[in-house]
Design an enzyme around this catalytic site. Structure first.
Site, PDB file in Angstrom:
ATOM      1  N   VAL A   1       0.751  -1.325  -0.135  1.00  0.00           N
ATOM      2  CA  VAL A   1      -0.083  -0.266   0.034  1.00  0.00           C
ATOM      3  C   VAL A   1       0.854   0.841   0.217  1.00  0.00           C
ATOM      4  CG1 VAL A   1      -1.967   1.121   1.421  1.00  0.00           C
ATOM      5  CG2 VAL A   1      -1.931  -1.123   1.209  1.00  0.00           C
ATOM      6  N   CYS A   2       1.351   1.240   0.767  1.00  0.00           N
ATOM      7  CA  CYS A   2       2.422   2.494   0.905  1.00  0.00           C
ATOM      8  C   CYS A   2       3.866   2.405  -0.664  1.00  0.00           C
ATOM      9  CB  CYS A   2       3.837   2.247   1.757  1.00  0.00           C
ATOM     10  SG  CYS A   2       3.105   1.980   3.753  1.00  0.00           S
ATOM     11  N   ASP A   3       3.874   1.753  -1.374  1.00  0.00           N
ATOM     12  CA  ASP A   3       4.876   1.571  -2.645  1.00  0.00           C
ATOM     13  C   ASP A   3       3.640   2.571  -3.318  1.00  0.00           C
ATOM     14  OD1 ASP A   3       6.475   0.345  -4.714  1.00  0.00           O
ATOM     15  OD2 ASP A   3       4.509   0.747  -5.691  1.00  0.00           O
TER      16      ASP A   3
END
Length: 165
Positions: free
Chosen positions: A58-60
């Protein structure tokens, strides 16, 4: 304080929650070259995208999405802040092909996390959040994502950045 969960379990956020209309708190983080950076080092409209770790799906995706969309906007700077080490952030940017991305590390002091009420006590990570700060250093948009593993509202943040002066 914002009510936030990580994997469905409640977490404790340290620091001071911020709100729209408030003067943006200053902070000190590290750039990839280990130099200190503060909010005032970046001028104009800024989107601050806080993520737990660039090495997660999700951060990517969040970092890629905001970088792609901000390239279409005039005079908006995107700052992605996590507690990843600056070396890991630099490696991630190179692997992702985002060499112009501004990634900043809050690993050393959790200065940003505490100034914006994002430091997760139990994990020493940042909660997921998005802030838009105008050219007068006023906060014009705030989103504390209630479940850390969920995506933020990209459209709302980008609209707020377009409307900020």
């Amino acid at each position: 304080m914002a009510s936030v969960t990580f994997g469905g379990d409640p977490v404790t956020l340290l620091g001071n929650e911020v709100s729209v209309g408030q003067q943006a708190p200053d902070f000190t983080v590290l750039a990839n070259d280990l130099s200190e950076k503060k909010l005032g080092d970046f001028k104009g409209v800024r989107i601050i995208s806080a993520v737990p770790s660039l090495d997660t799906g999700v951060c990517d995706a969040q970092t890629r999405k905001f970088n792609e969309e901000v390239e279409k906007l005039d005079d908006v700077t995107l700052l992605t802040i996590s507690v990843d080490l600056p070396f890991a952030q630099q490696r991630w940017c190179g692997n992702a092909g985002l060499n112009k991305a501004i990634t900043l590390s809050d690993h050393r002091d959790l200065s940003f996390g505490q100034a914006y009420g994002l430091a997760i006590k139990e994990l020493r990570l940042l909660a997921r959040a998005v802030f838009v700060i105008d050219s007068q250093d006023r906060i014009t948009y705030v989103e504390y994502v209630s479940e850390v593993t969920n995506h933020p509202n990209y459209e709302a943040a980008l609209k707020a950045a377009q409307e900020a002066k």
